[in-house]
Design a protein around this motif. Structure first.
Motif, PDB file in Angstrom:
ATOM      1  N   GLU A   1      -2.171  -6.981   1.985  1.00  0.00           N
ATOM      2  CA  GLU A   1      -1.450  -7.031   0.720  1.00  0.00           C
ATOM      3  C   GLU A   1      -1.652  -5.774  -0.108  1.00  0.00           C
ATOM      4  OE1 GLU A   1      -2.648 -10.649  -1.148  1.00  0.00           O
ATOM      5  OE2 GLU A   1      -1.360 -11.903   0.122  1.00  0.00           O
ATOM      6  N   SER A   2      -2.743  -5.070   0.116  1.00  0.00           N
ATOM      7  CA  SER A   2      -2.989  -3.838  -0.637  1.00  0.00           C
ATOM      8  C   SER A   2      -1.952  -2.771  -0.298  1.00  0.00           C
ATOM      9  CB  SER A   2      -4.396  -3.308  -0.353  1.00  0.00           C
ATOM     10  OG  SER A   2      -4.552  -2.980   1.020  1.00  0.00           O
ATOM     11  N   ALA A   3      -1.475  -2.752   0.948  1.00  0.00           N
ATOM     12  CA  ALA A   3      -0.436  -1.798   1.337  1.00  0.00           C
ATOM     13  C   ALA A   3       0.881  -2.131   0.632  1.00  0.00           C
ATOM     14  CB  ALA A   3      -0.245  -1.811   2.850  1.00  0.00           C
ATOM     15  N   TYR A   4       1.166  -3.422   0.498  1.00  0.00           N
ATOM     16  CA  TYR A   4       2.362  -3.874  -0.221  1.00  0.00           C
ATOM     17  C   TYR A   4       2.279  -3.460  -1.688  1.00  0.00           C
ATOM     18  CZ  TYR A   4       5.843  -7.296  -1.941  1.00  0.00           C
ATOM     19  OH  TYR A   4       6.919  -7.913  -2.529  1.00  0.00           O
ATOM     20  N   GLU A   5       1.118  -3.685  -2.294  1.00  0.00           N
ATOM     21  CA  GLU A   5       0.932  -3.299  -3.685  1.00  0.00           C
ATOM     22  C   GLU A   5       1.046  -1.785  -3.855  1.00  0.00           C
ATOM     23  OE1 GLU A   5      -2.776  -4.847  -4.974  1.00  0.00           O
ATOM     24  OE2 GLU A   5      -2.096  -6.943  -5.025  1.00  0.00           O
ATOM     25  N   ALA A   6       0.531  -1.028  -2.896  1.00  0.00           N
ATOM     26  CA  ALA A   6       0.601   0.439  -2.985  1.00  0.00           C
ATOM     27  C   ALA A   6       2.043   0.920  -2.968  1.00  0.00           C
ATOM     28  CB  ALA A   6      -0.182   1.057  -1.833  1.00  0.00           C
ATOM     29  N   ARG A   7       2.886   0.288  -2.140  1.00  0.00           N
ATOM     30  CA  ARG A   7       4.298   0.683  -2.084  1.00  0.00           C
ATOM     31  C   ARG A   7       5.001   0.384  -3.404  1.00  0.00           C
ATOM     32  NH1 ARG A   7       8.913  -2.036  -0.746  1.00  0.00           N
ATOM     33  NH2 ARG A   7       7.787  -3.852   0.082  1.00  0.00           N
ATOM     34  N   LEU A   8       4.736  -0.787  -3.970  1.00  0.00           N
ATOM     35  CA  LEU A   8       5.335  -1.136  -5.257  1.00  0.00           C
ATOM     36  C   LEU A   8       4.823  -0.226  -6.369  1.00  0.00           C
ATOM     37  CD1 LEU A   8       5.124  -5.034  -4.984  1.00  0.00           C
ATOM     38  CD2 LEU A   8       7.214  -3.653  -4.856  1.00  0.00           C
ATOM     39  N   HIS A   9       3.528   0.103  -6.300  1.00  0.00           N
ATOM     40  CA  HIS A   9       2.937   0.988  -7.313  1.00  0.00           C
ATOM     41  C   HIS A   9       3.621   2.347  -7.299  1.00  0.00           C
ATOM     42  CE1 HIS A   9      -0.012   3.651  -9.230  1.00  0.00           C
ATOM     43  NE2 HIS A   9      -0.472   2.558  -9.854  1.00  0.00           N
ATOM     44  N   SER A  10       3.883   2.879  -6.106  1.00  0.00           N
ATOM     45  CA  SER A  10       4.537   4.191  -6.013  1.00  0.00           C
ATOM     46  C   SER A  10       5.963   4.143  -6.565  1.00  0.00           C
ATOM     47  CB  SER A  10       4.559   4.664  -4.555  1.00  0.00           C
ATOM     48  OG  SER A  10       5.360   3.817  -3.756  1.00  0.00           O
TER      49      SER A  10
ATOM     50  N   PHE B   1       3.118 -14.667 -10.598  1.00  0.00           N
ATOM     51  CA  PHE B   1       2.282 -15.441  -9.681  1.00  0.00           C
ATOM     52  C   PHE B   1       1.162 -14.570  -9.113  1.00  0.00           C
ATOM     53  CE2 PHE B   1       6.655 -17.242  -8.771  1.00  0.00           C
ATOM     54  CZ  PHE B   1       6.529 -18.271  -9.684  1.00  0.00           C
ATOM     55  N   SER B   2       1.483 -13.287  -8.921  1.00  0.00           N
ATOM     56  CA  SER B   2       0.541 -12.343  -8.324  1.00  0.00           C
ATOM     57  C   SER B   2       0.911 -10.954  -8.820  1.00  0.00           C
ATOM     58  CB  SER B   2       0.627 -12.382  -6.795  1.00  0.00           C
ATOM     59  OG  SER B   2       1.952 -12.048  -6.372  1.00  0.00           O
ATOM     60  N   LYS B   3       0.029 -10.001  -8.569  1.00  0.00           N
ATOM     61  CA  LYS B   3       0.326  -8.637  -8.979  1.00  0.00           C
ATOM     62  C   LYS B   3       1.590  -8.139  -8.299  1.00  0.00           C
ATOM     63  CE  LYS B   3      -2.977  -5.564  -9.543  1.00  0.00           C
ATOM     64  NZ  LYS B   3      -4.050  -4.565  -9.268  1.00  0.00           N
ATOM     65  N   TYR B   4       1.723  -8.447  -6.977  1.00  0.00           N
ATOM     66  CA  TYR B   4       2.894  -7.919  -6.276  1.00  0.00           C
ATOM     67  C   TYR B   4       4.180  -8.662  -6.633  1.00  0.00           C
ATOM     68  CZ  TYR B   4       0.774 -11.312  -2.995  1.00  0.00           C
ATOM     69  OH  TYR B   4       0.162 -12.402  -2.432  1.00  0.00           O
ATOM     70  N   SER B   5       4.102  -9.950  -7.000  1.00  0.00           N
ATOM     71  CA  SER B   5       5.330 -10.621  -7.457  1.00  0.00           C
ATOM     72  C   SER B   5       5.764 -10.051  -8.810  1.00  0.00           C
ATOM     73  CB  SER B   5       5.121 -12.136  -7.562  1.00  0.00           C
ATOM     74  OG  SER B   5       4.266 -12.477  -8.636  1.00  0.00           O
ATOM     75  N   PHE B   6       4.792  -9.723  -9.669  1.00  0.00           N
ATOM     76  CA  PHE B   6       5.095  -9.110 -10.965  1.00  0.00           C
ATOM     77  C   PHE B   6       5.700  -7.727 -10.775  1.00  0.00           C
ATOM     78  CE2 PHE B   6       3.273  -6.573 -14.638  1.00  0.00           C
ATOM     79  CZ  PHE B   6       4.232  -6.979 -15.554  1.00  0.00           C
ATOM     80  N   TRP B   7       5.059  -6.917  -9.952  1.00  0.00           N
ATOM     81  CA  TRP B   7       5.569  -5.573  -9.729  1.00  0.00           C
ATOM     82  C   TRP B   7       6.919  -5.594  -9.002  1.00  0.00           C
ATOM     83  CZ3 TRP B   7       0.575  -2.514  -7.902  1.00  0.00           C
ATOM     84  CH2 TRP B   7      -0.234  -2.287  -9.014  1.00  0.00           C
TER      85      TRP B   7
END
Length: 603
Positions: free
Chosen positions: A330-339, A447-453
């Motif tokens: 999931e950290s890779a998913y978050e990294a893509r959204l962060h970029s 729900f989660s950081k990645y759902s928010f992002w």
């Protein structure tokens, strides 16, 4: 040979044919040719196989065995029964093949009206409503807001339908599910979207679906995932009327190696004897309209995701489907959204209105991750005081009751009409469709950081963070003797928050201009009884400061001269929304005044 077999519908045994030829005077001459063929090719047996029209589709030829040259009567009977059964399978296979061809043809044909629908929706969006649905203000009519929402949902339905057709065609071609479009997704976000997109038989049926989300990410395709949820919803809601106390519970479980989504309905249940068959192709039970293909396709989808779907049930009590997904990084998913968010949020200012508990979570997702200046408030008055002295790029209202959140959003819009501030709603609510919260430009799921992002990225792509000088509250009079022309201009402008009044004649325009101070008047030139120029002269007698813009389909040299003398600007009909809005921005929010008459007119 075929004619002989077609008429007789029998098995040809070489020794039997020889006997008939030698002992029966009425033996057919064609037997000689058949016997010669069988002797030459050492064939002892010919069995015809028939299609559904009783035509020979295949011939089974058995070679003569030197060890067992004779064929018994029992063998003949057994072969006849065997190949009669084989005929049924061949007929069924032929029907399936023809059905696949027909289904493929229908799917291709459906693409055409879908494409036309998509084009027409885009035309409505661009030419009537504008392609930025996030610019809605609190002063818009409820009908226009509903039209925007209906158009948005229709475009999503067409997009989903098109992708379902692609999946159908791939399946008909016997292809494996394509993984080239797979990506990381939020299971919670997609589940809630699928539920809210699903067409329930009755609106109140949505309230019978309970969702408890402990979000996890999975690797797969959003459309295929939606298909699985749609299929489970369709199967469960089929029995809602028959079982009025039935409901649906959807839960999420995060585990060390596997994440699970459980879908439970409390309808009729499934008999234990059928549980091993429900994922088989063409198996259907209990529903007269079922095809028996939905769950088998769900099984293939989940296998393509690297997971599985299993079922347990107790007849008369419940049915639970467990969808298992392999754990991904999931950290890779978050990294893509962060970029994706970094260039959007860098050096921006935001205001967050939320309870203290929600503020702590949002700080971890915003302040700790981006070069973003965020101010936090807990109540409406704190937020309004802050906005009085500080300019922000957007506002987030988080974890409040929708009615309270809408009240805050409307207050912000009313206080900042000259420069509308994008306002977004953050929530973990799952029990209802949130699209009615139309005071907001978008809804973000927390729900989660990645759902928010992820929902924030999609909101930005849809233009929800776009800010421009607002036309909300501006008053415009549209003068035209053709009703549809007035209605079209009104449809364009109300989506910008403009208050529009209509006049069907020059005389009516004069009366309305006396009663109301308009920010701008769009005036048709050619009207019966009193044309636009005559009406303009009368209006100028009591309001010289109101800009009057000519709106006409034709303009000769005389008309051009009159426009230059009496009016302030000119738009050629039919005008699109962009030109109308630009004209309003120019005269209502720009530096133009009525002393700046038109120097050059559009050809």
């Amino acid at each position: 040979m075929l004619e002989f077999l077609q008429n007789g519908e029998r098995i040809l045994v070489k020794d039997e044919l020889i006997y008939i030829l030698n002992h029966h005077i009425d033996a057919k001459e064609s037997m000689v040719d058949i016997i010669d063929y069988m002797v030459a090719n050492k064939v002892s047996l010919i069995v015809p196989i028939f299609d559904n029209r009783k035509r020979i589709s295949h011939l089974y030829l058995a070679n003569q065995s030197e060890q067992h040259p004779l064929i018994t009567a029992d063998q003949v009977v057994g072969l006849r029964l065997l190949f009669k059964e084989a005929s049924r399978w061949i007929i069924a296979e032929d029907k399936v093949r023809k059905s696949q061809i027909l289904a493929g043809s229908i799917a291709h044909e459906i693409r055409n009206p879908f494409s036309k629908l998509k084009y027409q929706f885009e035309q409505i969006d661009t030419k009537v409503l504008g392609n930025d649905p996030t610019d809605l203000g609190s002063h818009n009519s409820e009908e226009i807001k509903q039209l925007h929402q209906a158009l948005h949902e229709s475009k999503r339905a067409v997009q989903s339908g098109t992708r379902f057709i692609d999946a159908m065609l791939s399946e008909l071609r016997g292809e494996s599910l394509k993984t080239d479009r797979f990506s990381s997704n939020s299971a919670g976000e997609l589940t809630l979207a699928a539920i809210n997109d699903f067409s329930f038989n009755k609106p109140e049926d949505r309230q019978r679906v309970n969702v408890n989300i402990e979000d996890f990410a999975f690797w797969g395709d959003d459309t295929l995932f939606s298909f699985v949820i749609y299929n489970l919803l369709k199967n469960a809601t089929y029995y809602f009327d028959q079982y009025p106390n039935s409901k649906i519970d959807i839960g999420f479980q995060r585990q060390e190696n596997t994440n699970t989504l459980t879908f439970t309905d409390f309808g009729p249940g499934i008999a234990e004897t059928h549980l091993d068959q429900i994922f088989d192709d063409l198996f259907t039970q209990g529903k007269g309209t079922g095809t028996g293909l939905g769950l088998s396709y769900c099984k293939r989808v989940m296998a393509a995701f690297g997971g599985d779907i299993q079922c347990r049930s107790q007849l008369g009590k419940y049915t639970t489907f467990a969808l298992t997904f392999p754990v991904i990084d999931e950290s890779a998913y978050e990294a893509r959204l962060h970029s994706q968010l970094k260039p959007i949020l860098t050096n921006k200012k935001a205001l967050v209105i939320a309870p203290h508990a929600s503020q702590a979570w949002l700080r971890r997702c915003l302040d700790n991750e981006f070069a973003l200046s965020v101010h936090y408030a807990t109540v409406q008055q704190q937020a309004m005081d802050y906005l009085t002295d500080t300019d922000v790029d957007f506002v987030l209202v988080a974890d409040l009751e929708p009615s309270s959140a809408s009240e805050i959003a409307n207050a912000i819009h009313d206080a900042n009409q000259q420069s509308a501030i994008p306002t977004l709603f953050c929530t973990t609510r799952t029990e209802e469709e949130l699209s009615y919260v139309d005071a907001f430009q978008a809804t973000l799921l927390t729900f989660s950081k990645y759902s928010f992002w992820s929902t924030l990225v999609k909101a930005e792509q849809a233009g929800a963070l776009k800010r421009k000088d607002s036309l909300i509250g501006k008053k415009v009079l549209v003068v035209d003797d053709t009703h549809v022309n007035r209605l079209l201009v009104q449809s364009y402008l109300v989506t910008e928050g403009v208050k529009v009044e209509q006049a069907a004649s020059g005389i009516e325009a004069i009366e309305k201009a006396k009663q109301t101070k308009f920010d701008l008047i769009f005036m048709d030139i050619r009207m019966p009884n009193m044309n636009g120029f005559e009406a303009c002269k009368e209006i100028r007698k009591f309001t010289a400061s109101t800009p009057i813009v000519s709106l006409s389909g034709e303009c000769g040299s005389d008309a051009r001269q009159s426009i230059a003398m009496l009016m302030d600007d000119y738009i050629h009909k039919p005008a699109d929304k962009a030109k109308l809005v630009d004209m309003l921005q120019k005269w209502c929010n720009g530096n133009s005044t009525t002393s700046n008459k038109v120097k050059q007119l559009e050809a």
